[in-house]
Design an enzyme around this catalytic site. Structure first.
Site, short mmCIF file in Angstrom:
data_model
loop_
_atom_site.label_atom_id
_atom_site.label_comp_id
_atom_site.label_asym_id
_atom_site.label_seq_id
_atom_site.Cartn_x
_atom_site.Cartn_y
_atom_site.Cartn_z
N ARG A 108 0.84 -1.20 0.00
CA ARG A 108 0.00 0.00 0.00
C ARG A 108 0.87 1.25 0.00
O ARG A 108 1.81 1.36 0.78
CB ARG A 108 -0.92 0.00 1.23
CG ARG A 108 -1.82 1.21 1.26
CD ARG A 108 -3.00 1.03 2.20
NE ARG A 108 -2.65 1.16 3.60
CZ ARG A 108 -3.54 1.20 4.59
NH1 ARG A 108 -4.85 1.10 4.31
NH2 ARG A 108 -3.16 1.31 5.85
N GLY A 111 -3.27 4.14 -0.67
CA GLY A 111 -4.54 3.54 -0.23
C GLY A 111 -5.76 3.95 -1.03
O GLY A 111 -6.88 3.84 -0.56
N SER A 118 -5.18 -3.01 -2.00
CA SER A 118 -3.91 -2.80 -1.28
C SER A 118 -4.06 -3.04 0.22
O SER A 118 -3.07 -2.99 0.95
CB SER A 118 -3.40 -1.37 -1.51
OG SER A 118 -4.37 -0.43 -1.13
N CYS A 174 -6.00 14.84 -7.53
CA CYS A 174 -6.25 14.87 -6.08
C CYS A 174 -4.94 14.67 -5.32
O CYS A 174 -4.23 13.68 -5.54
CB CYS A 174 -7.23 13.78 -5.70
SG CYS A 174 -8.77 13.97 -6.60
N VAL A 179 1.96 7.95 -4.99
CA VAL A 179 2.69 7.78 -6.25
C VAL A 179 2.96 6.29 -6.56
O VAL A 179 3.11 5.92 -7.71
CB VAL A 179 4.02 8.58 -6.33
CG1 VAL A 179 3.81 10.05 -6.02
CG2 VAL A 179 5.09 8.00 -5.44
N HIS A 182 -0.41 5.03 -8.19
CA HIS A 182 -0.83 5.94 -9.28
C HIS A 182 0.09 5.85 -10.49
O HIS A 182 -0.37 5.66 -11.61
CB HIS A 182 -0.83 7.36 -8.71
CG HIS A 182 -1.34 8.41 -9.62
ND1 HIS A 182 -2.63 8.43 -10.11
CD2 HIS A 182 -0.75 9.52 -10.14
CE1 HIS A 182 -2.81 9.50 -10.88
NE2 HIS A 182 -1.67 10.18 -10.92
N ILE A 239 7.69 -1.45 -5.60
CA ILE A 239 8.40 -0.31 -6.18
C ILE A 239 8.75 0.65 -5.05
O ILE A 239 7.88 1.09 -4.29
CB ILE A 239 7.53 0.38 -7.25
CG1 ILE A 239 7.28 -0.60 -8.39
CG2 ILE A 239 8.23 1.65 -7.77
CD1 ILE A 239 5.99 -0.40 -9.09
N TYR A 380 -8.75 2.93 -12.36
CA TYR A 380 -10.14 2.96 -11.92
C TYR A 380 -10.53 1.50 -11.69
O TYR A 380 -11.35 0.93 -12.39
CB TYR A 380 -11.06 3.54 -12.99
CG TYR A 380 -10.89 5.00 -13.31
CD1 TYR A 380 -10.17 5.84 -12.48
CD2 TYR A 380 -11.48 5.54 -14.46
CE1 TYR A 380 -10.02 7.18 -12.79
CE2 TYR A 380 -11.34 6.88 -14.77
CZ TYR A 380 -10.61 7.70 -13.94
OH TYR A 380 -10.48 9.02 -14.25
P1 FDA Z 1 -2.94 2.01 -3.26
O1 FDA Z 1 -1.93 2.14 -2.20
O2 FDA Z 1 -4.31 1.58 -2.85
O3 FDA Z 1 -2.38 1.08 -4.41
C1 FDA Z 1 -3.09 0.80 -5.59
C2 FDA Z 1 -2.55 -0.48 -6.22
O4 FDA Z 1 -1.16 -0.35 -6.50
C3 FDA Z 1 -2.66 -1.71 -5.31
O5 FDA Z 1 -2.80 -2.86 -6.11
C4 FDA Z 1 -1.31 -1.74 -4.62
O6 FDA Z 1 -0.96 -3.01 -4.11
C5 FDA Z 1 -0.38 -1.30 -5.73
N1 FDA Z 1 0.77 -0.57 -5.20
C6 FDA Z 1 0.76 0.55 -4.45
N2 FDA Z 1 2.01 0.94 -4.19
C7 FDA Z 1 2.83 0.03 -4.75
C8 FDA Z 1 4.24 -0.10 -4.79
N3 FDA Z 1 5.05 0.77 -4.20
N4 FDA Z 1 4.78 -1.17 -5.42
C9 FDA Z 1 3.97 -2.09 -6.04
N5 FDA Z 1 2.62 -1.99 -6.05
C10 FDA Z 1 2.05 -0.94 -5.40
N6 FDA Z 1 -6.28 8.40 -11.07
C11 FDA Z 1 -5.81 9.20 -12.05
O7 FDA Z 1 -5.22 8.71 -13.01
N7 FDA Z 1 -5.99 10.56 -11.98
C12 FDA Z 1 -6.60 11.15 -10.92
O8 FDA Z 1 -6.72 12.37 -10.88
C13 FDA Z 1 -7.08 10.31 -9.87
N8 FDA Z 1 -7.70 10.85 -8.78
C14 FDA Z 1 -8.15 10.03 -7.78
C15 FDA Z 1 -8.79 10.57 -6.65
C16 FDA Z 1 -9.26 9.77 -5.65
C17 FDA Z 1 -9.93 10.38 -4.45
C18 FDA Z 1 -9.13 8.38 -5.76
C19 FDA Z 1 -9.68 7.48 -4.68
C20 FDA Z 1 -8.50 7.82 -6.85
C21 FDA Z 1 -8.00 8.63 -7.86
N9 FDA Z 1 -7.36 8.11 -8.98
C22 FDA Z 1 -6.91 8.93 -9.97
C23 FDA Z 1 -7.09 6.67 -9.06
C24 FDA Z 1 -5.67 6.37 -8.53
O9 FDA Z 1 -4.73 6.72 -9.53
C25 FDA Z 1 -5.53 4.86 -8.24
O10 FDA Z 1 -6.45 4.48 -7.26
C26 FDA Z 1 -4.09 4.54 -7.78
O11 FDA Z 1 -3.85 3.16 -7.92
C27 FDA Z 1 -3.87 4.97 -6.36
O12 FDA Z 1 -2.58 4.75 -5.94
P2 FDA Z 1 -2.30 4.65 -4.36
O13 FDA Z 1 -0.88 4.40 -4.15
O14 FDA Z 1 -2.92 5.82 -3.69
O15 FDA Z 1 -3.21 3.39 -4.00
#
Ligand code: FDA
Length: 444
Positions: A108, A111, A118, A174, A179, A182, A239, A380
């Protein structure tokens, strides 16, 4: 007063998609903790980064970055442990000990995963939460930066702006988005039409592989480096950090948002815009927000706080080849659509009602969107488009959802996965399958 929904606020959704909660036995994690401390040479600092369900901070650590609030419910299956490394060197023992104890790892960063992949799973799992790894170093002279995966995109923008007023990075809108997830899923925002996706602008990365090795672009080789820029990081390793190419902020960026309801002729505007938007100047970012979609189906009460967000492509997105990185939705695509519904009631019945409604909206849109396959964007996340078989991820099953996210790039992702993680350690409901692992289990 009715709450105005915003994509940047946590999603008010409490659907319980998993019907059983995971019974945590201390045996489940004792062996893991023992293994961790042996692997870390009895380093006492390990105990400071491991949270068991008996720890008073466990729930707050688990919930603090969950964006989709329906996954904070008690019935959502919980991790056996949460580990929050403060140094990169603490990740190798986590991978080793998870393998030794037959546990899955959920990585994660921010999140924001829409389906909670995650931090929730029906199988015994450990959350590897990277929120302590959030260093950012900007090299304005060379227009590059290194950013650790636990950082948010808001922190990244802030650090860039501290160093330079003319440089930026084309990622999401947002600030709380992480990162790690995303960038590994693509990542788009207001500079999409000018510079493409975040993943198009990554020039190096550091990753811990299934054998605990820390690799950079050169040592991981181009195939794996290609895969983690849009193919979803969770299938390939952990990563640690990205090296990104900063871009010049255009002198003038016009963000043009059409925020309409049906009464204000929203559908008519969208129908016209969909055919001309991609021809506009690439410095223009257009977002169309629609409330109340044009069909008496959709005047139901569930639609009160629903919206569709249309983000037109064009500009740089037309120029990048659809196989340059795993994200394949380039020339020929008019725009991306995000369907959202918000609610506040916690009852499962309420969640079911809203989820059913958005499924109806999704079906209703079928004639107007891409077909064969109906394409989807991995960031998404949507488990409705297909999930892997439990414990036996087959190519055929994964192909159902994989082709929608990655089109022809899916096969190359499978090839990379089979090479770098043959035993399929890094897996989840929508992870890329390893052919080797499947053949092995099915006696081929
Ligand atoms: P999170 O931690 O939940 O991880 C997402 C996935 O990636 C999981 O499968 C996780 O295991 C894996 N992962 C995370 N970190 C990793 C790492 N270091 N190594 C390997 N795997 C890893 N999208 C977009 O393109 N443009 C936008 O403007 C937005 N805006 C937006 C706003 C809000 C409020 C939400 C809830 C979502 C978005 N999104 C978005 C979607 C967003 O890009 C997508 O949910 C990403 O996967 C979020 O990454 P996080 O690290 O926050 O999520």
């Amino acid at each position: 007063m009715m709450k105005t929904p915003s994509i940047c606020s946590p999603l008010f959704a409490l659907l319980v998609i998993f019907s059983c909660s995971w019974a945590v036995s201390s045996d489940g994690y004792d062996d893991f903790i023992q293994c961790m401390s042996l692997q870390s040479n009895n380093d006492s600092s390990i105990s400071n980064v491991v949270y068991t369900p008996n720890n008073t901070s466990y729930s707050s650590i688990l919930n603090f970055s969950i964006q989709n609030l329906r996954f904070t419910s008690e019935t959502t299956p919980k991790p056996l442990l949460i580990v929050t490394p403060v140094q990169e060197s603490q990740i190798q023992p986590i991978i080793y000990c998870a393998k030794e104890n037959g546990m899955q790892i959920r990585v994660r960063s921010g999140g924001h995963d829409y389906e909670g992949l995650s931090y929730a799973s029906e199988v015994p799992f450990v959350i590897l939460d990277l929120f302590n790894l959030r260093e950012i170093s900007v090299d304005a002279d060379n227009k590059t930066a290194w950013v650790q995966s636990g950082s948010t995109i808001g922190e990244l923008y802030y650090r860039i702006s501290e160093t330079s007023q003319t440089l930026g990075f084309p990622a999401g809108v947002c600030p709380t988005v992480g990162v790690g997830g995303h960038f590994s899923g693509g990542g788009y925002g207001a500079l999409l039409r000018k510079y493409g996706l975040a993943a198009d602008n990554i020039i190096d990365a550091r990753l811990v592989d299934v054998n605990g090795r820390i690799l950079d672009r050169k040592s991981m080789r181009e195939d794996l480096f290609w895969a983690i820029r849009g193919g979803g990081g969770a299938s390939f390793g952990v990563i640690l950090a990205w090296k990104i190419q900063l871009v010049d902020v255009p002198e003038q960026v016009t963000v043009f948002t059409i925020n309409k309801t049906l009464d204000q002729n929203a559908t008519n505007i969208v129908h016209r815009w969909q055919y001309i938007a991609h021809k506009f100047n690439e410095d223009l970012f257009i977002g169309v927000y629609i409330r109340r979609v044009n069909s008496k189906l959709f005047f139901e009460e569930e639609a009160e706080e629903a919206e569709m967000i249309l983000s037109p492509y064009g500009g740089r997105m037309e120029e990048i080849s659809d196989s340059a990185i795993p994200f394949p939705h380039r020339a020929g695509n008019l725009y991306k659509i995000q369907h959202l519904v918000y609610w506040e009631q916690e009852e499962i019945e309420a969640s079911d009602k809203y989820i059913n409604w958005i499924r109806k909206l999704y079906s209703y849109m079928a004639p107007y969107v891409s077909r064969f396959p109906r394409a989807a964007y991995i960031n998404y996340r949507d488990l409705d488009i297909g999930v892997n078989n439990k414990g036996n991820t087959s190519y055929a099953q994964a192909n159902i959802w994989g082709i929608k996210y990655f089109k022809n790039n899916f096969n190359r992702l499978v090839h990379v996965k089979t090479k770098v993680d043959p035993a399929n350690f890094f897996q989840n409901e929508q992870s890329i399958p390893s052919l080797y692992s499947w053949w092995n289990k099915n006696g081929k």
